[in-house]
Write a protein that holds these residues in place. Structure first.
Motif, PDB file in Angstrom:
ATOM      1  N   GLY A  16      77.852 101.230  30.203  1.00  0.00           N
ATOM      2  CA  GLY A  16      76.815 102.495  29.965  1.00  0.00           C
ATOM      3  C   GLY A  16      75.513 102.035  29.758  1.00  0.00           C
ATOM      4  O   GLY A  16      74.346 102.353  30.105  1.00  0.00           O
ATOM      5  N   LEU A  17      75.562 101.305  28.457  1.00  0.00           N
ATOM      6  CA  LEU A  17      74.171 100.886  27.826  1.00  0.00           C
ATOM      7  C   LEU A  17      73.591 100.264  28.700  1.00  0.00           C
ATOM      8  O   LEU A  17      72.185 100.355  29.010  1.00  0.00           O
ATOM      9  CB  LEU A  17      74.683 100.020  26.526  1.00  0.00           C
ATOM     10  N   ASN A  18      74.140  99.178  29.484  1.00  0.00           N
ATOM     11  CA  ASN A  18      73.462  98.395  30.542  1.00  0.00           C
ATOM     12  C   ASN A  18      72.751  99.189  31.703  1.00  0.00           C
ATOM     13  O   ASN A  18      71.605  98.964  32.268  1.00  0.00           O
ATOM     14  CB  ASN A  18      74.366  97.272  31.159  1.00  0.00           C
ATOM     15  N   ALA A  19      73.662 100.455  32.081  1.00  0.00           N
ATOM     16  CA  ALA A  19      73.111 101.096  33.128  1.00  0.00           C
ATOM     17  C   ALA A  19      71.951 101.958  32.585  1.00  0.00           C
ATOM     18  O   ALA A  19      70.934 101.893  33.413  1.00  0.00           O
ATOM     19  CB  ALA A  19      74.067 101.978  33.578  1.00  0.00           C
ATOM     20  N   VAL A  20      71.786 102.329  31.403  1.00  0.00           N
ATOM     21  CA  VAL A  20      70.526 103.100  30.838  1.00  0.00           C
ATOM     22  C   VAL A  20      69.410 101.887  30.601  1.00  0.00           C
ATOM     23  O   VAL A  20      68.177 102.253  30.933  1.00  0.00           O
ATOM     24  CB  VAL A  20      70.854 103.634  29.484  1.00  0.00           C
ATOM     25  N   GLN A  21      69.793 100.699  30.322  1.00  0.00           N
ATOM     26  CA  GLN A  21      68.617  99.716  30.174  1.00  0.00           C
ATOM     27  C   GLN A  21      68.116  99.311  31.568  1.00  0.00           C
ATOM     28  O   GLN A  21      66.945  99.344  31.581  1.00  0.00           O
ATOM     29  CB  GLN A  21      69.062  98.458  29.217  1.00  0.00           C
ATOM     30  N   GLU A  22      68.972  99.187  32.449  1.00  0.00           N
ATOM     31  CA  GLU A  22      68.456  98.909  33.828  1.00  0.00           C
ATOM     32  C   GLU A  22      67.559  99.924  34.456  1.00  0.00           C
ATOM     33  O   GLU A  22      66.425  99.870  35.154  1.00  0.00           O
ATOM     34  CB  GLU A  22      69.563  98.575  34.783  1.00  0.00           C
ATOM     35  N   SER A  23      67.995 101.243  34.229  1.00  0.00           N
ATOM     36  CA  SER A  23      67.288 102.275  34.599  1.00  0.00           C
ATOM     37  C   SER A  23      65.908 102.519  34.184  1.00  0.00           C
ATOM     38  O   SER A  23      64.877 102.896  34.777  1.00  0.00           O
ATOM     39  CB  SER A  23      67.931 103.454  34.405  1.00  0.00           C
ATOM     40  N   ARG A  24      65.912 102.260  32.831  1.00  0.00           N
ATOM     41  CA  ARG A  24      64.604 102.251  32.123  1.00  0.00           C
ATOM     42  C   ARG A  24      63.612 100.926  32.667  1.00  0.00           C
ATOM     43  O   ARG A  24      62.403 101.236  32.592  1.00  0.00           O
ATOM     44  CB  ARG A  24      64.916 102.114  30.679  1.00  0.00           C
ATOM     45  N   ARG A  25      64.394  99.885  32.783  1.00  0.00           N
ATOM     46  CA  ARG A  25      63.304  98.688  33.100  1.00  0.00           C
ATOM     47  C   ARG A  25      62.852  98.917  34.428  1.00  0.00           C
ATOM     48  O   ARG A  25      61.697  98.849  34.767  1.00  0.00           O
ATOM     49  CB  ARG A  25      64.228  97.778  33.441  1.00  0.00           C
ATOM     50  N   VAL A  26      63.698  99.720  35.573  1.00  0.00           N
ATOM     51  CA  VAL A  26      62.883  99.983  36.695  1.00  0.00           C
ATOM     52  C   VAL A  26      61.768 101.127  36.738  1.00  0.00           C
ATOM     53  O   VAL A  26      60.922 101.062  37.402  1.00  0.00           O
ATOM     54  CB  VAL A  26      64.214 100.562  37.744  1.00  0.00           C
ATOM     55  N   VAL A  27      62.053 102.169  35.868  1.00  0.00           N
ATOM     56  CA  VAL A  27      61.254 103.355  35.748  1.00  0.00           C
ATOM     57  C   VAL A  27      59.887 102.703  35.074  1.00  0.00           C
ATOM     58  O   VAL A  27      58.729 103.044  35.483  1.00  0.00           O
ATOM     59  CB  VAL A  27      61.957 104.360  35.037  1.00  0.00           C
ATOM     60  N   ASP A  28      60.223 101.925  33.803  1.00  0.00           N
ATOM     61  CA  ASP A  28      58.985 101.320  33.276  1.00  0.00           C
ATOM     62  C   ASP A  28      58.246 100.711  34.098  1.00  0.00           C
ATOM     63  O   ASP A  28      56.805 100.562  34.031  1.00  0.00           O
ATOM     64  CB  ASP A  28      59.525 100.504  31.829  1.00  0.00           C
ATOM     65  N   GLY A  29      58.732  99.631  34.968  1.00  0.00           N
ATOM     66  CA  GLY A  29      57.983  98.899  35.693  1.00  0.00           C
ATOM     67  C   GLY A  29      57.384  99.667  36.839  1.00  0.00           C
ATOM     68  O   GLY A  29      55.914  99.494  37.011  1.00  0.00           O
ATOM     69  N   TRP A  30      57.709 100.909  37.261  1.00  0.00           N
ATOM     70  CA  TRP A  30      57.004 101.561  38.267  1.00  0.00           C
ATOM     71  C   TRP A  30      55.732 102.409  37.472  1.00  0.00           C
ATOM     72  O   TRP A  30      54.799 102.572  38.083  1.00  0.00           O
ATOM     73  CB  TRP A  30      58.104 102.465  38.742  1.00  0.00           C
ATOM     74  N   TYR A  31      56.060 102.797  36.294  1.00  0.00           N
ATOM     75  CA  TYR A  31      55.142 103.462  35.453  1.00  0.00           C
ATOM     76  C   TYR A  31      53.999 102.396  35.069  1.00  0.00           C
ATOM     77  O   TYR A  31      52.842 102.645  35.582  1.00  0.00           O
ATOM     78  CB  TYR A  31      55.301 103.998  34.110  1.00  0.00           C
ATOM     79  N   PHE A  32      54.305 101.148  34.867  1.00  0.00           N
ATOM     80  CA  PHE A  32      53.325  99.997  34.394  1.00  0.00           C
ATOM     81  C   PHE A  32      52.477  99.835  35.690  1.00  0.00           C
ATOM     82  O   PHE A  32      51.245  99.554  35.437  1.00  0.00           O
ATOM     83  CB  PHE A  32      54.050  98.877  33.984  1.00  0.00           C
ATOM     84  N   GLN A  33      53.115  99.678  36.931  1.00  0.00           N
ATOM     85  CA  GLN A  33      52.309  99.362  37.989  1.00  0.00           C
ATOM     86  C   GLN A  33      51.106 100.568  38.225  1.00  0.00           C
ATOM     87  O   GLN A  33      50.073 100.470  38.479  1.00  0.00           O
ATOM     88  CB  GLN A  33      53.213  99.398  39.340  1.00  0.00           C
ATOM     89  N   ARG A  34      51.449 101.770  38.054  1.00  0.00           N
ATOM     90  CA  ARG A  34      50.585 102.888  38.226  1.00  0.00           C
ATOM     91  C   ARG A  34      49.427 102.982  37.141  1.00  0.00           C
ATOM     92  O   ARG A  34      48.340 103.080  37.328  1.00  0.00           O
ATOM     93  CB  ARG A  34      51.506 104.220  38.165  1.00  0.00           C
ATOM     94  N   LEU A  35      50.175 102.772  35.799  1.00  0.00           N
ATOM     95  CA  LEU A  35      49.044 102.641  34.615  1.00  0.00           C
ATOM     96  C   LEU A  35      48.118 101.633  34.878  1.00  0.00           C
ATOM     97  O   LEU A  35      46.976 101.793  34.244  1.00  0.00           O
ATOM     98  CB  LEU A  35      49.914 102.843  33.233  1.00  0.00           C
ATOM     99  N   HIS A  36      48.434 100.537  35.351  1.00  0.00           N
ATOM    100  CA  HIS A  36      47.766  99.380  35.221  1.00  0.00           C
ATOM    101  C   HIS A  36      46.189  99.792  36.435  1.00  0.00           C
ATOM    102  O   HIS A  36      45.278  99.187  36.190  1.00  0.00           O
ATOM    103  CB  HIS A  36      48.290  98.184  35.993  1.00  0.00           C
ATOM    104  N   GLN A  37      46.553 100.674  37.075  1.00  0.00           N
ATOM    105  CA  GLN A  37      45.438 101.108  38.114  1.00  0.00           C
ATOM    106  C   GLN A  37      44.149 101.738  37.502  1.00  0.00           C
ATOM    107  O   GLN A  37      43.259 102.252  38.015  1.00  0.00           O
ATOM    108  CB  GLN A  37      46.018 101.695  39.351  1.00  0.00           C
ATOM    109  N   LEU A  38      44.641 102.362  36.428  1.00  0.00           N
ATOM    110  CA  LEU A  38      43.658 103.630  35.348  1.00  0.00           C
ATOM    111  C   LEU A  38      42.689 102.554  34.605  1.00  0.00           C
ATOM    112  O   LEU A  38      42.987 101.300  34.080  1.00  0.00           O
ATOM    113  CB  LEU A  38      44.382 104.413  34.803  1.00  0.00           C
ATOM    114  N   ASP A  39      41.454 103.528  34.294  1.00  0.00           N
ATOM    115  CA  ASP A  39      40.507 102.468  33.607  1.00  0.00           C
ATOM    116  C   ASP A  39      40.668 102.864  32.099  1.00  0.00           C
ATOM    117  O   ASP A  39      41.715 103.995  31.878  1.00  0.00           O
ATOM    118  CB  ASP A  39      39.240 103.063  33.961  1.00  0.00           C
ATOM    119  N   ARG A  40      40.200 102.448  30.992  1.00  0.00           N
ATOM    120  CA  ARG A  40      40.296 102.776  29.566  1.00  0.00           C
ATOM    121  C   ARG A  40      40.481 104.149  29.274  1.00  0.00           C
ATOM    122  O   ARG A  40      41.137 104.675  28.577  1.00  0.00           O
ATOM    123  CB  ARG A  40      39.496 101.925  28.787  1.00  0.00           C
ATOM    124  N   GLN A  41      39.477 104.703  29.627  1.00  0.00           N
ATOM    125  CA  GLN A  41      39.280 106.100  29.418  1.00  0.00           C
ATOM    126  C   GLN A  41      40.461 106.934  29.755  1.00  0.00           C
ATOM    127  O   GLN A  41      40.996 107.936  29.100  1.00  0.00           O
ATOM    128  CB  GLN A  41      38.119 106.740  29.860  1.00  0.00           C
TER     129      GLN A  41
END
Length: 135
Positions: free
Chosen positions: A90-115
């Motif tokens: 179960g811990l591994n499932a939570v970590q994998e889910s977070r990894r997938v979602v964190d990667g998704w957010y990182f890709q989107r946030l990377h497109q934004l400027d500093r402000q």
């Protein structure tokens, strides 16, 4: 605009996680995350924290136990009850889910400027306070 944006982000996040062949429904992932954060709980406690009725939580827990994601144990303080705790799987499932979602957010946030990023950080703190007040 805020409500619409938050709703769209949440919907897109769930869709991204569900593209993963190992993904669990968000309700099951939420229960696992709660167990991971708070430790062993009774089904009644978990149902209350998740904002669902006990029969719904009982069905969810049956699925999680069947998949070896949580472990059911007798409650040492009350023999009429049992507690559930998250398993290593179960811990591994939570970590994998977070990894997938964190990667998704990182890709989107990377497109934004500093402000925009600074604005989101401030908004994130305000949203966290709001979310905690409504629990």
């Amino acid at each position: 605009m805020l409500r619409t944006s938050i709703t769209k982000l949440a919907r897109s996040q769930r869709a991204e996680r569900q593209r993963n062949p190992q993904a669990l429904p968000s309700s099951l992932m939420s229960a696992l995350s709660t167990l991971q954060q708070l430790g062993p709980l009774t089904p009644t406690q978990l149902a209350h924290l998740e904002g669902v009725r006990k029969p719904s939580m009982t069905r969810a827990l049956a699925t999680l136990v069947e998949r070896d994601l949580v472990i059911r144990e007798n409650d040492e303080y009350d023999g009429r009850q049992f507690i559930v705790r998250i398993s290593d799987k179960g811990l591994n499932a939570v970590q994998e889910s977070r990894r997938v979602v964190d990667g998704w957010y990182f890709q989107r946030l990377h497109q934004l400027d500093r402000q925009d990023l600074a604005d989101l950080m401030r908004a994130g703190r305000a949203l966290a306070r709001l979310a905690n007040e409504t629990v």
